[in-house]
Write a protein that holds these residues in place. Sequence first.
Motif, short mmCIF file in Angstrom:
data_model
loop_
_atom_site.label_atom_id
_atom_site.label_comp_id
_atom_site.label_asym_id
_atom_site.label_seq_id
_atom_site.Cartn_x
_atom_site.Cartn_y
_atom_site.Cartn_z
N PRO A 107 0.62 -1.04 0.09
CA PRO A 107 -0.50 0.00 -0.21
C PRO A 107 1.00 1.55 -0.11
O PRO A 107 0.59 2.09 -0.77
N ARG A 108 1.92 1.11 0.72
CA ARG A 108 2.70 2.63 1.50
C ARG A 108 3.29 2.52 -0.71
O ARG A 108 3.16 4.00 -0.94
N LEU A 137 3.23 6.31 -5.24
CA LEU A 137 3.23 6.04 -7.13
C LEU A 137 2.28 7.18 -6.72
O LEU A 137 2.04 7.93 -8.58
N ALA A 138 0.80 6.71 -6.51
CA ALA A 138 -0.42 7.55 -6.28
C ALA A 138 0.00 9.11 -6.36
O ALA A 138 -0.37 10.05 -7.31
N THR A 170 -3.97 3.98 -16.73
CA THR A 170 -3.08 4.19 -15.43
C THR A 170 -3.83 3.79 -14.80
O THR A 170 -2.58 3.54 -13.30
N ARG A 171 -4.43 2.70 -14.56
CA ARG A 171 -4.47 1.55 -14.23
C ARG A 171 -4.86 2.93 -11.76
O ARG A 171 -4.92 2.23 -11.36
N ARG A 172 -5.79 3.58 -12.23
CA ARG A 172 -5.79 4.26 -10.87
C ARG A 172 -7.64 3.86 -10.76
O ARG A 172 -8.75 4.07 -11.43
N HIS A 173 -8.23 3.91 -9.69
CA HIS A 173 -9.38 4.40 -9.05
C HIS A 173 -9.83 5.43 -8.62
O HIS A 173 -8.69 6.37 -8.93
N ASP A 182 -0.20 -3.47 -11.34
CA ASP A 182 0.22 -3.44 -12.81
C ASP A 182 0.93 -1.55 -13.39
O ASP A 182 1.60 -2.64 -14.63
N PHE A 183 -0.01 -1.37 -12.57
CA PHE A 183 1.37 0.27 -13.00
C PHE A 183 2.17 0.13 -12.78
O PHE A 183 3.60 0.92 -13.14
#
Length: 470
Positions: free
Chosen positions: A142-143, A148-149, A343-346, A354-355
């Motif tokens: 998660p970190r 990356l986010a 970008t495989r973002r929520h 996978d990003f």
Amino acid sequence: MLIRHLGEVKAARWFAGVAALAAVIIAAFFLYQPHERQTDAEQSTAPKPSTPRACAGKTVRCHLLSTGIWAVVYAPLQGAGASQASAGPMPEQRDGLVFWDPGGPGLSPLDVGIARSLLPSWLKNVTVAMLVEPWSVHEVSPRCLKSLANVSAGGELSDQQVKDWPDQFKDSCDADLYRLDRTEYEKSFKELGRKEGSISGIYAQSFGAVRASAVMPELKRTGGWAVMDAPAPPPGTLATTLMSERSLALEEGLQDIMGCTSSDASTHCQKDLHRKLREMGSDITTSTGLAGGAEEYDRMTALFSLSNNMESNAKPLREILTNWPKLSTIDQEVINSGSYAFTRRHGDNQVLPDFAGYIANLCPAYNGWGVGAGSQEKNPLGAALSRMHYACSVMPGDEDSSWTLPEAKDAPSLLLLENSRDPVTPPSAASAWAKKYPDADRLRYEYLGHTKSPEKLAEDISAWVAGASS
């Protein structure tokens, strides 16, 4: 890929313009293998890889190799109309195995029916095998995802973020755990060959061609062959070249869609399109112009996502570019779905594993990250790509993770499939491979999209493979 909101999947399916993206997202629903969450204390030791979900059934054959990498083997479906549910136990076919690398960030292990639907027809009667991506069997912490986010969701980076983020990234993201290094790729390939009897050749798509270069000497030794479909630029290419050429190829494809290349096109058509791209990726409140705001970033990443299958997505792309800046609700939904897939973002701007795998695999292959790929004024798409790949500028690398091309004398029989209209890996990339390997054969095709050699080439490719195998 992790799918939290099935409504997003249904929305992607609903829009005809993002049909190709929907296929990827729907496939992801079958792929994801949930893992136990790691605490920060547990991240200091590399966890054992979990068993890929596809290996729990009887339709595929799996190997956990001594490198810690899983390999999955897919036999041909039984019967012309066989479905994934009726594939039945896997037959013991071990002759003529073909290795498949679908490129970065690669695929999680698939059900045999889905996997074979992604392969070209000239491989329909052949057993294929692929290595399982480490990010799909090792939890991305998660970190790391949060780190990356912070730099992949758009928005201007403060001076403090620019200063602090590299150390934060290195501390939170174990890139070695999420990528296939050159050394373990080569060792895994050789061990798979010993377990399966033989590997007759490799089919590598896009970035898969870069990784396949690690096993070219082994294929040469065993008399094997390699088919590279729309190969990514070879190792040694500067990152600025990679991003610039891709962004310019995408803009050229958009010109085709908007009719700017037709004989009766307005003289202002190309200039008008460039102006729209500049505005779509600009944030006038910042000075950098690197797709500074989140909304601007969504728009640009959606364009890259939709370009993977530009031919099928021509209508929504045309409507977005025509309607700009007054986008309809449907236009905005297409942008949201496209940016999500790319970008495989929520919705909360959290990136997906996978990003992290994409970044971990791609960054070490090329040098020169962090310089940028042009200004927002001259190359707005290149500026957006630079922003998305910011993590590459601080990605640690070593001798094992770097990718280097073998000498021409160590190359197996090689066929380059070159798509002259590819908006993701321009034909200049295939030309670079051909320059390095002058004995390689080449087949050219035209498709406004990425890695989709047409069926009319299937017979030619099969004939080439037969000749290379004899």
